[in-house]
Motif scaffolding. Structure first.
Motif, PDB file in Angstrom:
ATOM      1  N   TYR A 117      27.296  28.710  48.937  1.00  0.00           N
ATOM      2  CA  TYR A 117      28.361  28.103  49.738  1.00  0.00           C
ATOM      3  C   TYR A 117      29.495  27.581  48.856  1.00  0.00           C
ATOM      4  N   ILE A 118      29.167  27.040  47.686  1.00  0.00           N
ATOM      5  CA  ILE A 118      30.221  26.564  46.778  1.00  0.00           C
ATOM      6  C   ILE A 118      31.103  27.727  46.341  1.00  0.00           C
ATOM      7  N   LEU A 119      30.466  28.812  45.902  1.00  0.00           N
ATOM      8  CA  LEU A 119      31.236  29.958  45.432  1.00  0.00           C
ATOM      9  C   LEU A 119      32.007  30.612  46.580  1.00  0.00           C
ATOM     10  N   ARG A 120      31.385  30.687  47.751  1.00  0.00           N
ATOM     11  CA  ARG A 120      32.066  31.278  48.905  1.00  0.00           C
ATOM     12  C   ARG A 120      33.328  30.484  49.236  1.00  0.00           C
ATOM     13  N   ALA A 121      33.217  29.155  49.214  1.00  0.00           N
ATOM     14  CA  ALA A 121      34.370  28.314  49.529  1.00  0.00           C
ATOM     15  C   ALA A 121      35.459  28.481  48.471  1.00  0.00           C
ATOM     16  N   TRP A 122      35.066  28.559  47.208  1.00  0.00           N
ATOM     17  CA  TRP A 122      36.059  28.690  46.142  1.00  0.00           C
ATOM     18  C   TRP A 122      36.791  30.026  46.249  1.00  0.00           C
ATOM     19  N   PHE A 123      36.048  31.111  46.444  1.00  0.00           N
ATOM     20  CA  PHE A 123      36.687  32.416  46.556  1.00  0.00           C
ATOM     21  C   PHE A 123      37.591  32.485  47.781  1.00  0.00           C
ATOM     22  N   ALA A 124      37.196  31.843  48.862  1.00  0.00           N
ATOM     23  CA  ALA A 124      38.004  31.880  50.081  1.00  0.00           C
ATOM     24  C   ALA A 124      39.337  31.176  49.890  1.00  0.00           C
ATOM     25  N   GLU A 125      39.385  30.203  49.003  1.00  0.00           N
ATOM     26  CA  GLU A 125      40.610  29.444  48.802  1.00  0.00           C
ATOM     27  C   GLU A 125      41.513  30.041  47.733  1.00  0.00           C
ATOM     28  N   ARG A 126      41.033  31.054  47.030  1.00  0.00           N
ATOM     29  CA  ARG A 126      41.871  31.704  46.027  1.00  0.00           C
ATOM     30  C   ARG A 126      42.865  32.638  46.730  1.00  0.00           C
ATOM     31  N   PRO A 127      44.010  32.871  46.091  1.00  0.00           N
ATOM     32  CA  PRO A 127      44.964  33.823  46.684  1.00  0.00           C
ATOM     33  C   PRO A 127      44.335  35.198  46.836  1.00  0.00           C
ATOM     34  N   ALA A 128      44.600  35.878  47.920  1.00  0.00           N
ATOM     35  CA  ALA A 128      44.024  37.199  48.161  1.00  0.00           C
ATOM     36  C   ALA A 128      44.472  38.207  47.114  1.00  0.00           C
ATOM     37  N   ARG A 129      45.631  37.984  46.533  1.00  0.00           N
ATOM     38  CA  ARG A 129      46.115  38.875  45.487  1.00  0.00           C
ATOM     39  C   ARG A 129      46.475  38.028  44.270  1.00  0.00           C
ATOM     40  N   GLU A 130      45.703  38.112  43.234  1.00  0.00           N
ATOM     41  CA  GLU A 130      45.988  37.356  42.024  1.00  0.00           C
ATOM     42  C   GLU A 130      46.662  38.266  41.012  1.00  0.00           C
ATOM     43  N   ALA A 131      47.611  37.709  40.282  1.00  0.00           N
ATOM     44  CA  ALA A 131      48.266  38.482  39.236  1.00  0.00           C
ATOM     45  C   ALA A 131      47.232  38.903  38.210  1.00  0.00           C
ATOM     46  N   GLY A 132      47.214  40.188  37.897  1.00  0.00           N
ATOM     47  CA  GLY A 132      46.260  40.665  36.901  1.00  0.00           C
ATOM     48  C   GLY A 132      44.890  40.953  37.455  1.00  0.00           C
ATOM     49  N   GLY A 133      44.702  40.822  38.771  1.00  0.00           N
ATOM     50  CA  GLY A 133      43.397  41.135  39.350  1.00  0.00           C
ATOM     51  C   GLY A 133      42.450  39.958  39.275  1.00  0.00           C
ATOM     52  N   GLY A 134      41.177  40.233  39.069  1.00  0.00           N
ATOM     53  CA  GLY A 134      40.170  39.191  39.068  1.00  0.00           C
ATOM     54  C   GLY A 134      39.240  39.343  40.243  1.00  0.00           C
ATOM     55  N   TRP A 135      38.061  38.719  40.145  1.00  0.00           N
ATOM     56  CA  TRP A 135      37.045  38.910  41.162  1.00  0.00           C
ATOM     57  C   TRP A 135      37.380  38.236  42.484  1.00  0.00           C
ATOM     58  N   ALA A 136      38.159  37.167  42.457  1.00  0.00           N
ATOM     59  CA  ALA A 136      38.590  36.580  43.724  1.00  0.00           C
ATOM     60  C   ALA A 136      39.438  37.585  44.497  1.00  0.00           C
ATOM     61  N   ALA A 137      40.338  38.259  43.781  1.00  0.00           N
ATOM     62  CA  ALA A 137      41.164  39.275  44.427  1.00  0.00           C
ATOM     63  C   ALA A 137      40.342  40.488  44.833  1.00  0.00           C
ATOM     64  N   ALA A 138      39.373  40.882  44.005  1.00  0.00           N
ATOM     65  CA  ALA A 138      38.542  42.054  44.306  1.00  0.00           C
ATOM     66  C   ALA A 138      37.725  41.834  45.573  1.00  0.00           C
ATOM     67  N   LEU A 139      37.123  40.657  45.721  1.00  0.00           N
ATOM     68  CA  LEU A 139      36.302  40.381  46.895  1.00  0.00           C
ATOM     69  C   LEU A 139      37.154  40.192  48.148  1.00  0.00           C
ATOM     70  N   ALA A 140      38.435  39.802  47.957  1.00  0.00           N
ATOM     71  CA  ALA A 140      39.320  39.636  49.112  1.00  0.00           C
ATOM     72  C   ALA A 140      39.981  40.938  49.526  1.00  0.00           C
ATOM     73  N   ASP A 141      39.916  41.949  48.669  1.00  0.00           N
ATOM     74  CA  ASP A 141      40.535  43.239  48.952  1.00  0.00           C
ATOM     75  C   ASP A 141      39.534  44.120  49.700  1.00  0.00           C
ATOM     76  N   ARG A 142      39.839  44.454  50.943  1.00  0.00           N
ATOM     77  CA  ARG A 142      38.861  45.151  51.781  1.00  0.00           C
ATOM     78  C   ARG A 142      38.401  46.484  51.205  1.00  0.00           C
ATOM     79  N   PRO A 143      39.294  47.357  50.741  1.00  0.00           N
ATOM     80  CA  PRO A 143      38.818  48.639  50.193  1.00  0.00           C
ATOM     81  C   PRO A 143      37.927  48.471  48.971  1.00  0.00           C
ATOM     82  N   VAL A 144      38.336  47.632  48.025  1.00  0.00           N
ATOM     83  CA  VAL A 144      37.540  47.439  46.808  1.00  0.00           C
ATOM     84  C   VAL A 144      36.232  46.725  47.131  1.00  0.00           C
TER      85      VAL A 144
END
Length: 327
Positions: free
Chosen positions: A182-209
């Motif tokens: 739940y901690i990690l889920r909440a943190w990833f949910a609050e990260r920008p859907a598109r981060e400069a340079g990529g990153g796992w927050a952006a990867a998990l928020a990107d539906r195709p990837v």
């Protein structure tokens, strides 16, 4: 399994530890750095201050605030930033209780603050890049309208640790794992859907990837190709390969191979499956092909790796420090 659940299952080792601490009067406590561990603090009652180790400004904490230290960095908590800090009193090789309660300060005073303190032992030798993407500190401030599942898990865990009821040794470890999710889920949910340079927050928020990653984690033994993963993602081969590499940090088939061998290492450590069975489970047609790939990645043969891992498992493990300094 979905990516986040799979990563946690692979990385965590041993049994998590949790202590409910009642802090009395004026108090200040250092928590040392612990290599190969992730620690957490939850403020159950009262207020306190987080004292970062790098000289940064102290952070005020209140009821419901949750802290996660994914890389085991040291820190301190205190009733006031000016209160002297005590050093921890614990033997790092002590076989600490899994779940316990402790009191710090003058017992004559009512507890001013109550916290849940705990830690997860991680497989530092095979950390998933998702963990490397996390900051040194994740602070989730209490919000009435947010993190409802996280709050429920905290309340259940606090009751189990403090109550010593039948079955607590089964329920509490599961709740500590749920807390981490739940901690990690909440943190990833609050990260920008598109981060400069990529990153796992952006990867998990990107539906195709994310769809391709979930497919790999759900069935790593399948004979995936860039084309077939692109089809899962709903993209052309070229568009998918470019998008996946930009967000995840490595090409699709390179990640697939890495994840297969990571799963193999886990199976070698935790099961009695033969090398042929391990090879088949992760998608290698022969034990010989698996052994060659494993040796390239780990620098040792699978059988030797398994023997070394079992020897290590029999050695004393360093638990998350349980005892704290006494005022």
């Amino acid at each position: 399994m979905d990516v986040l659940s799979d990563v946690i299952a692979i990385m965590r080792s041993g049994t998590p530890r949790c202590v409910r601490v009642r802090w009395h009067g004026a108090w200040g406590q250092r928590f040392p750095e612990v290599a190969g561990a992730a620690g957490f603090q939850v403020i159950v009652q009262g207020t306190c201050w987080l004292i970062p180790p790098d000289g940064a400004e102290p952070i005020a904490l209140g009821v419901g605030d949750v802290l996660l230290f994914p890389h085991g960095h040291g820190y301190a908590l205190a009733d006031d930033p000016r209160t002297p800090l005590l050093e921890p009193r614990c033997d790092p090789l002590e076989d600490a209780e899994l779940f316990a309660s402790a009191s710090v300060g003058e017992a004559a005073h009512e507890p001013t603050t109550i916290t849940l303190c705990g830690g997860y032992r991680l497989d530092a030798g095979r950390a998933h890049p998702l963990l490397g993407d996390l900051p040194d500190l994740i602070h989730l401030p209490a919000r009435v309208d947010r993190y409802r599942e996280l709050r429920a898990a905290v309340e259940l865990l606090a009751a189990e640790v403090d109550g010593a009821r039948p079955g607590a040794d089964t329920v509490a470890p599961a709740l500590v794992d749920v807390l981490l999710v739940y901690i990690l889920r909440a943190w990833f949910a609050e990260r920008p859907a598109r981060e400069a340079g990529g990153g796992w927050a952006a990867a998990l928020a990107d539906r195709p990837v994310a769809a391709a990653l979930n497919a790999i984690h759900h069935d790593p033994a399948r004979a995936w190709t860039v084309e077939s993963l692109g089809a899962v993602a709903g993209l052309s081969r070229a568009a998918f390969a470019k998008r996946f590499g930009a967000l995840v940090g490595r090409p699709p088939l390179a990640y697939l191979t890495w994840w297969r061998l990571t799963r193999a290492a886990r199976l070698l450590r935790s099961s009695d499956a033969s090398l042929g069975e391990v090879a088949a489970r992760i998608g290698y047609a022969s034990e010989f092909a698996f052994a060659n790939a494993f040796k390239r990645e780990y620098g040792t043969a699978p059988g030797r790796y398994r023997r070394g891992a079992r020897d290590e498992a029999e050695a004393p493990r360093v638990p998350w420090p349980r005892e704290v300094g006494r005022a």
